[in-house]
Design an enzyme around this catalytic site. Structure first.
Site, PDB file in Angstrom:
ATOM      1  CG  ASN A  23      -2.136  30.636 -23.084  1.00 40.61           C
ATOM      2  OD1 ASN A  23      -1.899  31.068 -24.439  1.00 40.61           O
ATOM      3  ND2 ASN A  23      -1.711  29.889 -22.693  1.00 40.61           N
ATOM      4  CG  ASP A  83       8.832  27.395 -14.063  1.00 41.78           C
ATOM      5  OD1 ASP A  83       9.416  27.743 -14.869  1.00 41.78           O
ATOM      6  OD2 ASP A  83       8.711  28.196 -13.195  1.00 41.78           O
ATOM      7  CG  PHE A  92       8.646  36.912 -23.253  1.00 38.45           C
ATOM      8  CD1 PHE A  92       7.821  37.983 -24.055  1.00 38.45           C
ATOM      9  CD2 PHE A  92      10.138  36.696 -23.613  1.00 38.45           C
ATOM     10  CE1 PHE A  92       8.678  38.729 -25.111  1.00 38.45           C
ATOM     11  CE2 PHE A  92      10.723  37.552 -24.735  1.00 38.45           C
ATOM     12  CZ  PHE A  92       9.838  38.389 -25.528  1.00 38.45           C
TER      13      PHE A  92
END
Length: 399
Positions: A213, A309, A327
């Site tokens: 990303n 996760d 966040f």
């Protein structure tokens, strides 16, 4: 800048870089006094260091002229910052244990100024448990560590141990001098361990392609710097980014989400965990050993599986930090999504932000602090100012 540093040059082949550092600092208006250790003099001469600094070079604790005026005391306190470059394993061990048997170690023990250590040594020496304990002790004492870099070394081995380049050291010195504070200044996070993730992760598809990303790591790195400035011991677990790590922070570089989780679990216990990294949600189920070729029969099939996760895992860990902050980078319905994430992940706070503009990679951010009983919107500001505000909020919460 009209500032002065005391540069202690340790014994190692990287000592030659310190001569370049002296010249760089002079161009930036920062004067340098030099202590040259016995080992350092095997690689550079007092004449070269003195010519570049424009001052006498000191090396002998038993220099009667200087010591009649308590020279090591004056040297240790007349500078605005003490820099040890290269910082050998021996010098850091002496400093960590308060040993003072030569001019360099005596000066380090006597100083009332911050000290920046720039390590340079063989990779095995750097990774040795004794060296890592000494580094942690120095950081816990409020001192700063820059590097080391990874690469090929004069000994023929490869890995972390190379001294940082003079330009990086000069930048760190300039930043520390610009933000200098008395050793007695309040440090509300002193004695606290803050664990932070930052940057993107890269999930390989084949040897040349990956899923990732646009995260730059700027916000996470700024938070690490802000927490360190308040006295915290900071571990920064970072995906691949193109920015220098904050001075005094323990950087753990990783690539994938699974690497990041492993590094975070290995860094526990911690008082605070701040999950800033933009972790890839998925990875390729199978990673090919060879580059996937175009197929005239159509697009290749890419099977994805879910990544671990990290925020949820550490929120429920047996050794869970007392304060866990996540966040939420959202493009719509920011507060609603953040509230849902807070409940789903089991953390204490969520810092939400709208990334539909230039936040990812930009220099500004508008944070929204979402707690179980409140939502506080902060104005758009520089990422460093936002980081300082968050660090102060954390310190207030832990006090």
């Amino acid at each position: 800048m009209n500032k002065r540093i005391l540069l202690i040059i340790g014994g190692g082949i990287a000592a030659y870089k310190s001569l370049f550092l002296i010249r760089l600092l002079a161009k930036r208006g920062i004067a340098t006094r030099v202590i040259l250790t016995r080992g350092g003099s095997e690689f550079v001469t007092p004449l070269s260091a003195g010519s570049l600094s424009g001052e006498r070079v000191f090396s002998d604790l038993w220099d009667l002229t200087a010591e009649s005026e308590m020279g090591h005391i004056e040297l240790s306190r007349s500078a605005d910052l003490v820099v040890v470059a290269p910082a050998t394993a021996d010098l850091m061990a002496k400093a960590a244990h308060g040993i003072a048997n030569d001019l360099a170690s005596t000066t380090l023990l006597a100083t009332d100024k911050r000290v920046l250590y720039v390590p340079a040594m063989n990779v095995r020496m750097w990774e040795a448990p004794a060296t890592q304990r000494n580094v942690k002790t120095l950081m816990d004492d409020g001192q700063y560590i820059l590097g080391p870099d990874a690469g090929s070394m004069a000994c023929g081995e490869y890995g972390p141990g190379r001294m940082s380049e003079p330009e990086s050291i000069a930048d760190a010195i300039e930043n520390l001098l610009s933000a200098s504070q008395s050793i007695d200044a309040p440090q509300p996070l002193k004695g606290r361990h803050v664990l932070i993730t930052a940057g993107p992760t890269r999930e390989p598809i084949d040897p040349v392609r990956y899923l990732s990303n646009h995260s730059s790591g700027k916000q996470g790195y700024a938070i690490a710097s802000a927490c360190r400035a308040l006295g915290a011991t900071v571990t920064l677990v970072s995906g691949p980014v193109n920015i220098a790590p904050p001075v005094g922070v323990n950087l753990v570089a990783v690539e994938t989400a699974r690497d990041m989780l492993s590094a975070c679990e290995g860094a526990l216990p911690a008082d605070v965990f701040i999950s800033v990294a933009a972790v890839a949600d998925w990875r390729a189920k199978d990673t090919g050993a060879n580059k996937i070729k175009k197929d005239k029969d159509g697009l290749p099939q890419l099977d994805l599986v879910e990544n671990p996760d990290i925020l949820k895992t550490l929120s429920k860990a047996e050794s869970r930090p007392s304060l866990v902050i996540g966040f939420a980078a959202e493009t719509n319905d920011v507060i609603d999504h953040a509230k849902a994430k807070l409940a789903r992940k089991g953390c204490n706070w969520i810092i939400a932000n709208d990334v539909s503009g230039d936040v990812m990679g930009g220099d500004e951010n508008a944070m929204i602090v979402v707690k179980p009983d409140s939502v506080t919107e902060w104005p758009r500001q520089s990422k460093m100012d936002a980081a300082k505000a968050l660090a102060n909020l954390i310190a207030e919460h832990l006090s």
